[in-house]
Design an enzyme around this catalytic site. Structure first.
Site, PDB file in Angstrom:
ATOM      1  N   TYR A  56       0.844  -1.201   0.000  1.00 50.16           N
ATOM      2  CA  TYR A  56       0.000   0.000   0.000  1.00 50.16           C
ATOM      3  C   TYR A  56       0.873   1.242   0.000  1.00 50.16           C
ATOM      4  O   TYR A  56       1.874   1.303   0.713  1.00 50.16           O
ATOM      5  CB  TYR A  56      -0.910   0.021   1.227  1.00 50.16           C
ATOM      6  CG  TYR A  56      -2.353  -0.216   0.896  1.00 50.16           C
ATOM      7  CD1 TYR A  56      -3.123   0.793   0.316  1.00 50.16           C
ATOM      8  CD2 TYR A  56      -2.955  -1.441   1.147  1.00 50.16           C
ATOM      9  CE1 TYR A  56      -4.454   0.593  -0.001  1.00 50.16           C
ATOM     10  CE2 TYR A  56      -4.285  -1.664   0.837  1.00 50.16           C
ATOM     11  CZ  TYR A  56      -5.036  -0.636   0.263  1.00 50.16           C
ATOM     12  OH  TYR A  56      -6.347  -0.838  -0.047  1.00 50.16           O
ATOM     13  N   GLU A  58      -0.442   4.955  -0.226  1.00 52.90           N
ATOM     14  CA  GLU A  58      -1.234   6.177  -0.364  1.00 52.90           C
ATOM     15  C   GLU A  58      -0.335   7.414  -0.306  1.00 52.90           C
ATOM     16  O   GLU A  58       0.550   7.520   0.536  1.00 52.90           O
ATOM     17  CB  GLU A  58      -2.299   6.259   0.725  1.00 52.90           C
ATOM     18  CG  GLU A  58      -3.474   5.329   0.481  1.00 52.90           C
ATOM     19  CD  GLU A  58      -4.634   5.609   1.420  1.00 52.90           C
ATOM     20  OE1 GLU A  58      -4.505   6.507   2.277  1.00 52.90           O
ATOM     21  OE2 GLU A  58      -5.659   4.914   1.289  1.00 52.90           O
ATOM     22  N   ASP A 202      -8.365  13.709 -24.492  1.00 53.60           N
ATOM     23  CA  ASP A 202      -8.397  12.293 -24.137  1.00 53.60           C
ATOM     24  C   ASP A 202      -7.771  11.522 -25.286  1.00 53.60           C
ATOM     25  O   ASP A 202      -8.375  11.350 -26.342  1.00 53.60           O
ATOM     26  CB  ASP A 202      -9.844  11.854 -23.906  1.00 53.60           C
ATOM     27  CG  ASP A 202      -9.959  10.406 -23.466  1.00 53.60           C
ATOM     28  OD1 ASP A 202      -9.013   9.625 -23.690  1.00 53.60           O
ATOM     29  OD2 ASP A 202     -11.023  10.026 -22.927  1.00 53.60           O
ATOM     30  N   THR A 228      -5.185   6.171 -21.314  1.00 58.39           N
ATOM     31  CA  THR A 228      -4.928   4.854 -20.756  1.00 58.39           C
ATOM     32  C   THR A 228      -3.499   4.481 -21.137  1.00 58.39           C
ATOM     33  O   THR A 228      -2.862   5.145 -21.960  1.00 58.39           O
ATOM     34  CB  THR A 228      -5.912   3.812 -21.310  1.00 58.39           C
ATOM     35  OG1 THR A 228      -5.908   3.871 -22.736  1.00 58.39           O
ATOM     36  CG2 THR A 228      -7.324   4.068 -20.804  1.00 58.39           C
ATOM     37  N   LYS A 231      -3.841  -0.106 -25.047  1.00 56.54           N
ATOM     38  CA  LYS A 231      -4.168   0.259 -26.434  1.00 56.54           C
ATOM     39  C   LYS A 231      -2.869   0.425 -27.249  1.00 56.54           C
ATOM     40  O   LYS A 231      -2.006  -0.436 -27.210  1.00 56.54           O
ATOM     41  CB  LYS A 231      -5.044   1.508 -26.453  1.00 56.54           C
ATOM     42  CG  LYS A 231      -6.367   1.334 -25.701  1.00 56.54           C
ATOM     43  CD  LYS A 231      -7.256   2.541 -25.854  1.00 56.54           C
ATOM     44  CE  LYS A 231      -8.607   2.351 -25.190  1.00 56.54           C
ATOM     45  NZ  LYS A 231      -8.583   2.641 -23.740  1.00 56.54           N
ATOM     46  N   ARG A 237      -3.105  -2.380 -18.082  1.00 57.90           N
ATOM     47  CA  ARG A 237      -4.397  -1.708 -17.964  1.00 57.90           C
ATOM     48  C   ARG A 237      -4.325  -0.682 -16.839  1.00 57.90           C
ATOM     49  O   ARG A 237      -4.545  -0.980 -15.675  1.00 57.90           O
ATOM     50  CB  ARG A 237      -5.504  -2.728 -17.677  1.00 57.90           C
ATOM     51  CG  ARG A 237      -5.734  -3.730 -18.800  1.00 57.90           C
ATOM     52  CD  ARG A 237      -6.232  -3.093 -20.077  1.00 57.90           C
ATOM     53  NE  ARG A 237      -7.521  -2.475 -19.868  1.00 57.90           N
ATOM     54  CZ  ARG A 237      -8.685  -3.110 -20.029  1.00 57.90           C
ATOM     55  NH1 ARG A 237      -8.711  -4.380 -20.383  1.00 57.90           N
ATOM     56  NH2 ARG A 237      -9.834  -2.473 -19.832  1.00 57.90           N
TER      57      ARG A 237
END
Length: 422
Positions: A56, A58, A202, A228, A231, A237
């Site tokens: 983790y 954060e 985008d 992203t 692609k 991903r």
């Protein structure tokens, strides 16, 4: 029998192991032409499946809320620095979990609920998160949509300007999911400046092409850029946001703590690997071949009577209306899937049919290019598509099955990168 490719998984959960193995074989045997899909390298795949998933983190490098970040901070810093260098961006955030949360962070950074966003209409090629009504972005903000010219299939920049002047949006989105032509970022920036709007680009579909220099970059023009990382960029991903320096704090606060908790560190590492790969000459050659293949495929399909939206493509995807072939997009896509040619059915501009049963197909060349196919194979691919679409119309399953065997034979000669399948 234990699967030697996934021995621990096979022993612990043979059902899931079997399904993953079947998917590996399917990706090896089929001609994958969904425009948003690709094959990642073995290195990206390895980075994604590491012990980084245990951690983790954060916060941001040097400013975490958890200890034990001695290795995590350098990984995220590498990803950030590589993104900035590759795209020429002043600021990059590599923590968004996917494209939709990345776009939602843009709203949180720049808008208040109820303010107006101008985006491309979903049926015209836009994305749900550009203010479309069924999306949270259309429910929490006031969405206004622009489209394409009916006679050309290209973005109507006169309509964009007229709507911007009339509606005075706080945010303008450019980019989409089914835009086969070059996006004029400079023209969008001029309109945004005229009405005092934030411009968001985008580029999820075309990020790899931009990185390789085969599509113009929005970085000099847009206030914030979302993408992203899969692609055409050929990464895991995930997603990224890039912004001008004056927007860096607002963007970072919107991602964390605005929308997310801890980043997915295994994905961050894989993004860093993909960005390093995208800075190579091999990747630039790949991206150019993606476009070359798409253009060649479009020409071959047009010669066989397929109606291409905008008449062709400038990038990695083709959008076509199959109505003239006597069939709708959905049964055509399903038949192509049975033939080992994986595409998606898609609305076309001014489509009279419903979104779940539209008139069109969207096809792309990133995956097949990653396997090494070149323009010389596009006539064969177009011929298969034509045969299968006609066979589907005529309910000729024998032809579909024959094409399936031909597809597998060709794919056997072009091994997919990253797949543990011979």
């Amino acid at each position: 029998m234990t699967d030697t490719r996934h021995p621990a998984l096979s022993a612990q959960d043979p059902e899931i192991a079997a399904l993953i193995g079947a998917e590996e074989q399917l990706q090896a045997d089929t001609l994958r032409m969904i425009a948003s899909e690709n094959y990642v390298s073995a290195a990206v795949l390895e980075a994604t499946g590491t012990v980084l998933t245990n951690k983790y983190s954060e916060g941001y490098p040097g400013k975490r809320y958890y200890e034990g970040q001695q290795n995590i901070d350098p990984i995220e810093t590498l990803a950030i620095d590589r993104a900035k260098a590759l795209f020429g961006a002043a600021h990059a955030n590599v923590q968004p979990y996917s494209g939709a949360p990345a776009n939602l962070a843009i709203y949180l950074a720049f808008l208040q609920p109820g303010e107006t966003v101008l985006g491309m209409s979903l049926p015209m090629g836009g994305h749900l998160t550009h203010g479309w009504g069924v999306s949270a972005t259309g429910k929490w903000f006031r969405g206004v949509q622009y489209g394409v010219r009916k006679e050309t299939g290209r973005i109507d920049m006169d309509e964009v300007r007229d709507l911007a002047l009339a509606e005075r949006p706080k945010l303008i989105f450019c980019g989409g999911t089914a835009v086969p032509r070059t996006i004029d970022f400079a023209a969008f920036a001029e309109i945004a400046h005229e009405v005092g709007a934030v411009l968001a680009a985008d580029v999820a579909h075309i990020a790899g092409l931009i990185a390789a220099g085969v599509h113009p970059s929005p970085i000099p023009h847009a206030d914030v850029v979302s993408t992203t990382t899969h692609k055409t960029l050929r990464g895991p991903r995930g997603a990224m946001l890039m912004a001008k320096e004056e927007h860096a704090k607002a963007v970072d606060r919107a991602v964390f703590p605005g929308l997310q908790g801890g980043p997915h560190n295994h994905t961050t590492a894989a993004i860093a690997v993909a960005l390093k790969e995208a800075a190579t000459e091999d990747f630039r050659a790949y991206a150019q071949q993606v476009v070359t293949n798409a253009k060649a495929l479009g020409e071959e399909l047009a010669a066989r009577g397929f109606e291409l939206v905008s008449g062709g493509t400038d990038n990695h995807l083709l959008l076509m209306d199959v109505t003239s072939k006597g069939i709708a997009g959905k049964p055509a896509a399903q038949a192509l899937d049975r033939a080992g040619i994986v595409v998606n059915y898609n609305t076309v501009p001014f489509d009279p049919r419903k979104p779940f049963d539209p008139s069109g197909l969207r096809i792309g060349t990133p995956s097949l290019t990653s396997r090494g196919l070149r323009a010389s194979e596009m006539a064969t691919v177009a011929g298969w598509i034509d045969r299968v679409v006609e066979a589907a119309r005529d309910q000729d399953e024998d032809t579909i099955a024959k094409v399936r065997s031909e597809v597998k034979a060709l794919m056997d000669g072009f091994p997919a990168p990253g797949l543990p399948v011979a």
